[in-house]
Each structure stands twice: as C-alpha cells, then as structure tokens.
Write an enzyme that holds these catalytic residues in place. Structure first.
Site, PDB file in Angstrom:
ATOM      1  N   ARG A   1      -8.895  -0.252   6.600  1.00 52.54           N
ATOM      2  CA  ARG A   1      -8.868  -1.067   5.394  1.00 52.54           C
ATOM      3  C   ARG A   1      -9.480  -0.269   4.246  1.00 52.54           C
ATOM      4  O   ARG A   1     -10.524   0.375   4.394  1.00 52.54           O
ATOM      5  CB  ARG A   1      -9.651  -2.378   5.589  1.00 52.54           C
TER       6      ARG A   1
ATOM      7  N   GLU B   1      -3.852  -3.386  -2.900  1.00 52.96           N
ATOM      8  CA  GLU B   1      -2.496  -2.898  -2.603  1.00 52.96           C
ATOM      9  C   GLU B   1      -1.463  -3.936  -3.042  1.00 52.96           C
ATOM     10  O   GLU B   1      -1.619  -5.118  -2.685  1.00 52.96           O
ATOM     11  CB  GLU B   1      -2.365  -2.630  -1.096  1.00 52.96           C
TER      12      GLU B   1
ATOM     13  N   HIS C   1       0.089   2.881   3.024  1.00 50.86           N
ATOM     14  CA  HIS C   1      -0.101   1.851   4.053  1.00 50.86           C
ATOM     15  C   HIS C   1       1.094   1.803   5.014  1.00 50.86           C
ATOM     16  O   HIS C   1       1.694   0.745   5.242  1.00 50.86           O
ATOM     17  CB  HIS C   1      -0.327   0.479   3.416  1.00 50.86           C
TER      18      HIS C   1
END
Length: 327
Positions: free
Chosen positions: A244, A273, A294
């Site tokens: 994270r 994000e 990601h």
C-alpha cells in the site's frame, strides 16, 4: 450498465458492482436468484449512493464506502470487496449496521511475489540505467565489448528483509531463498519457519540489503517508513513496496533517493490512486527508482482467481455461512 431481465422486485437480492472495469476477468453469475447491475466505474459519494439505493449486496474494488454513504443505504447487507485491502471502507460503521464485509485472500500468491522479485532484480541489475545508456548510444560508442558505469549486485548472498509475513510475505521469502537470499522478518506474531530469522524493526531497517513491505494499511502502519526509518537503512539498500502506498512517506522517500540515503526503490503503489500530478515520486527521473501503476496483482491468472473467489464470497453470504469475513 447491465441488468438481469427478470424484474428486480421478484429477487431477494439486488447486486451492484460499482467498478467492474477494475477486474479483467469473467465474472460468473451468482448461483441464486438476484438482479445484477454493473458500472464501469463510479465516482463520488453522490453517484455511489444513488447506484446502491435498494441494493442488498455491493461489490467494490476501490470505490469508497464511508459512514456517510452507509447511513443512506438501509438495504445494504453485504459489501464484497474485489481486493484484499479494505481501507476503502469504514469497517466500524459496517459493524454498527450489521453489514457483512468479505474480502479476497490468497489469490495473488504468485503474481505479487513475482512482481516484487522483478523490481528487486531490475534495480540490482541496473536494467533501467543500462537501457537508458543503450538508447543514448553509449554502448555503440564504447571501446569495449561491454559497457560499465552502474554497479551491479547479485541477490544471492544478500539479506532480504520482510516487514509483514502473511501469505504474500511468505511467498516472497520462498522466492528470495530460491535466489540464495538470507531472509529476515519483522512481524507482530512469532514465526515458526526454519528458513527465516525474526528480528526487531530497528534491526530489520539497519541490516536488510533489500527491504520489502507486506503490510495492510491501517492507522498504525500509515507512514511506517518515513525520513527517520530511511536514514536507519544502509546507503546500499533497496526499498520495495507492492503493498500500500500509504505505508511510506513519499516526500521523504523522494528526498532519500535524490540524496543517496538509500540505493534505490521499486514501488507499485502510491498513497492516492490514480496519483495526483504533484506526487513527489512522479517527478523523479532517476534510474534507481521504478514505479509501476498498481499492476503487481494483475496477472490474468490472478484476476480470474479473484473473480471466482469474489462470487464464492457472495454465494456463501447468501447461504448464511459467510467466508473471508473482515467485518
């Protein structure tokens, strides 16, 4: 939007998937009577509440559901999170309202560890730096058959430090050992693993050649790696984060990379994000920093397994025997 052809009022469950485009996989219909609606993406509290009116089951990957939204959704009985992390939800509010929350577990045991090792290898082998040299014509102009200029180090014989030792941390440890790395871990609970040494947080920072993060994001873990922690690492160390973004103080990391406090970093996650343009890590143009968008979790195999577990969670809830329950 798509919806079942049978009138919704005949169904005991109305299911709404708020961000279907976040999952590139086949999502089979749940094996019970229901209506189904899905949206490519959902933005903002007002749109979220509007789309979930009358829904008993919400599916979300990254669309937040906080107390303010939940208070306007009296029919909501379950939130099926299409991910492992649940920091998008107000879990306390879910418990107060009796809303069952289930997440996805053990679907990414191959894809995330492989991405983690790929970042380590790329940084240790200086792949970004040497590719840039080739593109700039430096190899072509070299007097030797090979081009030096960026120090290369092996993973074999180096010390891999893991902060967190759940399923993904264990898989990374297994891959690290396969590459000849010595594995050490800092974890809240005792570890019974002959191939791993458990150390204090301070020792992990001070002695790891590669430090990889595998923690959930909570109030206690937010910014667990900041300027002070980076300063305690070795100047030859790498920091890897496929967990994270909020685990690391991004401004402090940018400063540490620019000033040589650590040797490099590989990140797949940011604190917000999609990222904001002013994120300090986006402005870095350094060969010792790799940022991917990601995607560590997103192999085709992993996403399909996630989709299958997701519907399994929904079906288990409908049977009255929920699994993978978070709240």
């Amino acid at each position: 939007m798509t919806a079942a052809s049978t009138p919704p009022h005949l169904h005991p469950h109305r299911i709404v998937f708020l961000d279907r485009d976040s999952l590139i996989a086949t999502v089979r219909p749940p094996a019970f009577a229901h209506s189904w609606e899905e949206y490519a993406h959902t933005k903002g509290s007002e749109q979220t509440v509007s789309r979930l009116q009358g829904a008993s089951i919400a599916i979300t990957n990254k669309v937040p559901l906080r107390a303010a939204e939940l208070a306007q959704l009296p029919d909501l009985k379950m939130i099926a999170v299409a991910a492992t992390g649940t920091d998008i939800l107000d879990l306390a509010a879910c418990r107060e309202r009796g809303i069952v929350v289930a997440n996805i577990r053990d679907y990414a045991r191959a894809t995330v560890p492989e991405h983690t090792l790929a970042l380590m290898l790329a940084l240790r082998r200086q792949l970004v730096a040497y590719r840039a040299d080739v593109e700039a014509g430096l190899w072509q102009a070299s007097e030797r058959f090979c081009l030096f200029g960026h120090p290369i180090r092996d993973l074999a014989g180096s010390r891999l430090g893991l902060l967190g030792y759940g399923a993904l941390g264990k898989s990374v440890a297994q891959l690290g050992r396969a590459f000849g790395m010595q594995v050490q871990v800092h974890n809240r609970s005792p570890i019974e693993d002959d191939g791993v040494t458990q150390v204090s947080f301070d020792e992990l920072l001070a002695t790891s050649d590669v430090l990889s993060l595998h923690l959930p994001l909570t109030d206690k873990t937010r910014n667990i790696i900041g300027a002070q922690e980076l300063a305690r690492m070795q100047p030859t160390s790498l920091l890897i984060n496929t967990a994270r973004g909020g685990l690391v103080d991004e401004a402090a990391l940018a400063d540490a990379l620019k000033n040589g406090v650590i040797a490099g970093a590989g990140f797949d996650v940011l604190s917000k994000e999609p990222p904001l343009p002013d994120n300090p890590l986006l402005r870095l143009r350094l060969p010792n920093f790799i940022l991917t968008p990601h995607t560590a979790w997103a192999s085709g195999e992993a996403m399909q397994k996630l989709a299958d577990i997701l519907i399994g969670n929904v079906e288990a809830f409908e049977r009255g025997a929920p699994v993978n329950v978070v709240a």
